[in-house]
Design a protein around this motif. Structure first.
Motif, PDB file in Angstrom:
ATOM      1  N   GLY A 122      16.088  35.028  46.171  1.00  0.00           N
ATOM      2  CA  GLY A 122      15.809  35.359  47.423  1.00  0.00           C
ATOM      3  C   GLY A 122      15.553  34.711  47.931  1.00  0.00           C
ATOM      4  N   THR A 123      15.442  35.099  49.494  1.00  0.00           N
ATOM      5  CA  THR A 123      15.675  33.794  50.617  1.00  0.00           C
ATOM      6  C   THR A 123      14.233  33.540  51.335  1.00  0.00           C
ATOM      7  N   ASP A 124      13.362  33.951  51.123  1.00  0.00           N
ATOM      8  CA  ASP A 124      11.735  33.970  51.709  1.00  0.00           C
ATOM      9  C   ASP A 124      11.275  33.396  50.945  1.00  0.00           C
ATOM     10  N   TRP A 125      10.955  32.331  51.369  1.00  0.00           N
ATOM     11  CA  TRP A 125       9.903  30.763  50.603  1.00  0.00           C
ATOM     12  C   TRP A 125       8.459  31.494  50.441  1.00  0.00           C
ATOM     13  N   THR A 126       7.779  31.830  51.087  1.00  0.00           N
ATOM     14  CA  THR A 126       6.411  32.386  50.404  1.00  0.00           C
ATOM     15  C   THR A 126       6.951  33.361  49.397  1.00  0.00           C
ATOM     16  N   VAL A 127       7.711  33.905  49.212  1.00  0.00           N
ATOM     17  CA  VAL A 127       7.421  35.337  47.264  1.00  0.00           C
ATOM     18  C   VAL A 127       7.193  34.243  46.669  1.00  0.00           C
ATOM     19  N   PRO A 128       7.850  33.116  46.331  1.00  0.00           N
ATOM     20  CA  PRO A 128       7.645  32.404  45.028  1.00  0.00           C
ATOM     21  C   PRO A 128       5.996  31.703  44.912  1.00  0.00           C
ATOM     22  N   GLY A 166      -1.531  33.436  40.326  1.00  0.00           N
ATOM     23  CA  GLY A 166      -1.671  33.274  39.011  1.00  0.00           C
ATOM     24  C   GLY A 166      -0.616  33.063  38.814  1.00  0.00           C
ATOM     25  N   ALA A 167       0.866  32.776  39.044  1.00  0.00           N
ATOM     26  CA  ALA A 167       2.341  32.398  37.470  1.00  0.00           C
ATOM     27  C   ALA A 167       1.633  31.428  37.482  1.00  0.00           C
ATOM     28  N   SER A 168       1.957  30.339  35.745  1.00  0.00           N
ATOM     29  CA  SER A 168       2.184  29.622  35.977  1.00  0.00           C
ATOM     30  C   SER A 168       3.399  29.123  35.754  1.00  0.00           C
ATOM     31  N   LEU A 169       4.170  29.580  35.847  1.00  0.00           N
ATOM     32  CA  LEU A 169       6.173  28.872  35.943  1.00  0.00           C
ATOM     33  C   LEU A 169       6.652  30.192  36.979  1.00  0.00           C
ATOM     34  N   VAL A 170       7.454  29.217  38.086  1.00  0.00           N
ATOM     35  CA  VAL A 170       7.882  30.162  38.756  1.00  0.00           C
ATOM     36  C   VAL A 170       9.444  29.179  38.916  1.00  0.00           C
ATOM     37  N   GLU A 171      10.280  30.210  38.675  1.00  0.00           N
ATOM     38  CA  GLU A 171      11.758  30.243  38.769  1.00  0.00           C
ATOM     39  C   GLU A 171      12.314  30.722  39.846  1.00  0.00           C
ATOM     40  N   CYS A 172      12.968  29.193  40.824  1.00  0.00           N
ATOM     41  CA  CYS A 172      13.780  29.876  41.784  1.00  0.00           C
ATOM     42  C   CYS A 172      15.171  29.507  41.745  1.00  0.00           C
ATOM     43  N   HIS A 173      15.969  29.911  43.241  1.00  0.00           N
ATOM     44  CA  HIS A 173      17.214  29.044  42.909  1.00  0.00           C
ATOM     45  C   HIS A 173      17.651  28.779  44.132  1.00  0.00           C
ATOM     46  N   PHE A 174      18.326  27.536  44.396  1.00  0.00           N
ATOM     47  CA  PHE A 174      18.346  26.784  45.291  1.00  0.00           C
ATOM     48  C   PHE A 174      19.578  26.294  45.630  1.00  0.00           C
ATOM     49  N   GLN A 175      20.242  25.875  46.945  1.00  0.00           N
ATOM     50  CA  GLN A 175      21.399  25.556  47.186  1.00  0.00           C
ATOM     51  C   GLN A 175      20.845  24.210  47.929  1.00  0.00           C
ATOM     52  N   LEU A 176      21.393  23.049  48.286  1.00  0.00           N
ATOM     53  CA  LEU A 176      21.711  21.652  49.170  1.00  0.00           C
ATOM     54  C   LEU A 176      22.352  22.767  51.144  1.00  0.00           C
ATOM     55  N   ASP A 177      21.025  22.298  51.898  1.00  0.00           N
ATOM     56  CA  ASP A 177      21.128  22.135  52.676  1.00  0.00           C
ATOM     57  C   ASP A 177      22.427  22.073  53.145  1.00  0.00           C
ATOM     58  N   VAL A 225       7.182  24.750  47.710  1.00  0.00           N
ATOM     59  CA  VAL A 225       5.931  23.641  46.872  1.00  0.00           C
ATOM     60  C   VAL A 225       5.088  22.622  47.239  1.00  0.00           C
ATOM     61  N   ASP A 226       5.728  22.247  48.721  1.00  0.00           N
ATOM     62  CA  ASP A 226       4.357  21.553  49.707  1.00  0.00           C
ATOM     63  C   ASP A 226       3.723  22.730  49.517  1.00  0.00           C
ATOM     64  N   HIS A 227       3.732  23.866  50.290  1.00  0.00           N
ATOM     65  CA  HIS A 227       3.023  25.064  50.788  1.00  0.00           C
ATOM     66  C   HIS A 227       1.677  25.274  48.736  1.00  0.00           C
ATOM     67  N   THR A 228       1.955  25.376  47.969  1.00  0.00           N
ATOM     68  CA  THR A 228       1.322  25.493  46.671  1.00  0.00           C
ATOM     69  C   THR A 228       1.066  24.923  46.549  1.00  0.00           C
ATOM     70  N   SER A 284      19.252  32.544  46.950  1.00  0.00           N
ATOM     71  CA  SER A 284      18.711  30.871  47.122  1.00  0.00           C
ATOM     72  C   SER A 284      18.142  30.662  47.958  1.00  0.00           C
ATOM     73  N   LEU A 285      17.120  29.721  47.964  1.00  0.00           N
ATOM     74  CA  LEU A 285      16.446  28.849  48.842  1.00  0.00           C
ATOM     75  C   LEU A 285      17.005  27.810  49.386  1.00  0.00           C
ATOM     76  N   THR A 286      16.990  27.523  50.388  1.00  0.00           N
ATOM     77  CA  THR A 286      17.942  26.082  51.036  1.00  0.00           C
ATOM     78  C   THR A 286      16.979  25.013  50.335  1.00  0.00           C
ATOM     79  N   ALA A 287      17.455  24.213  50.294  1.00  0.00           N
ATOM     80  CA  ALA A 287      16.741  22.471  49.250  1.00  0.00           C
ATOM     81  C   ALA A 287      15.008  21.995  50.210  1.00  0.00           C
ATOM     82  N   SER A 288      15.104  22.428  51.801  1.00  0.00           N
ATOM     83  CA  SER A 288      14.398  22.094  52.745  1.00  0.00           C
ATOM     84  C   SER A 288      13.134  23.005  52.153  1.00  0.00           C
ATOM     85  N   GLU A 289      13.962  24.445  52.453  1.00  0.00           N
ATOM     86  CA  GLU A 289      12.514  26.142  52.333  1.00  0.00           C
ATOM     87  C   GLU A 289      12.319  25.525  50.671  1.00  0.00           C
ATOM     88  N   PHE A 290      12.909  25.023  49.723  1.00  0.00           N
ATOM     89  CA  PHE A 290      12.062  25.141  49.086  1.00  0.00           C
ATOM     90  C   PHE A 290      10.531  23.839  48.778  1.00  0.00           C
TER      91      PHE A 290
END
Length: 86
Positions: free
Chosen positions: A25-31, A38-49, A70-73, A60-66
């Motif tokens: 999906g495209t909402d970075w807050t979901v993963p 509690g998820a110990s492994l998160v898999e996301c698709h991303f594309q280059l900005d 990561v920073d938020h988590t 897919s998330l964009t690289a900046s959304e990805f």
């Protein structure tokens, strides 16, 4: 696809029913939320900005959304996720 956040069982993740979470999906807050609850492994698709993909844009998330995800988590006291991007 894309996944509807309303259909995701975050409570099941929090209760330990699943160790990991795969997101299309495209909402970075979901993963990020999956990792925080509690998820110990998160898999996301991303594309280059600077090279958007027509095939991946809806799942897919964009690289900046990805990076935001990561920073938020990593900033969360409850997060202990390993990040893998495919």
């Amino acid at each position: 696809y894309p996944q509807d956040p309303a259909d995701i069982d975050f409570e099941g993740i929090a209760r330990g029913h699943w160790d990991g979470f795969s997101y299309h999906g495209t909402d970075w807050t979901v993963p990020a939320k999956a990792a925080v609850v509690g998820a110990s492994l998160v898999e996301c698709h991303f594309q280059l900005d600077d090279e958007p993909s027509t095939l991946e844009q809806e799942v897919s998330l964009t690289a900046s959304e990805f990076k935001q995800m990561v920073d938020h988590t990593r900033g969360s006291a409850n997060a202990s996720a390993f990040w893998w991007a495919f």
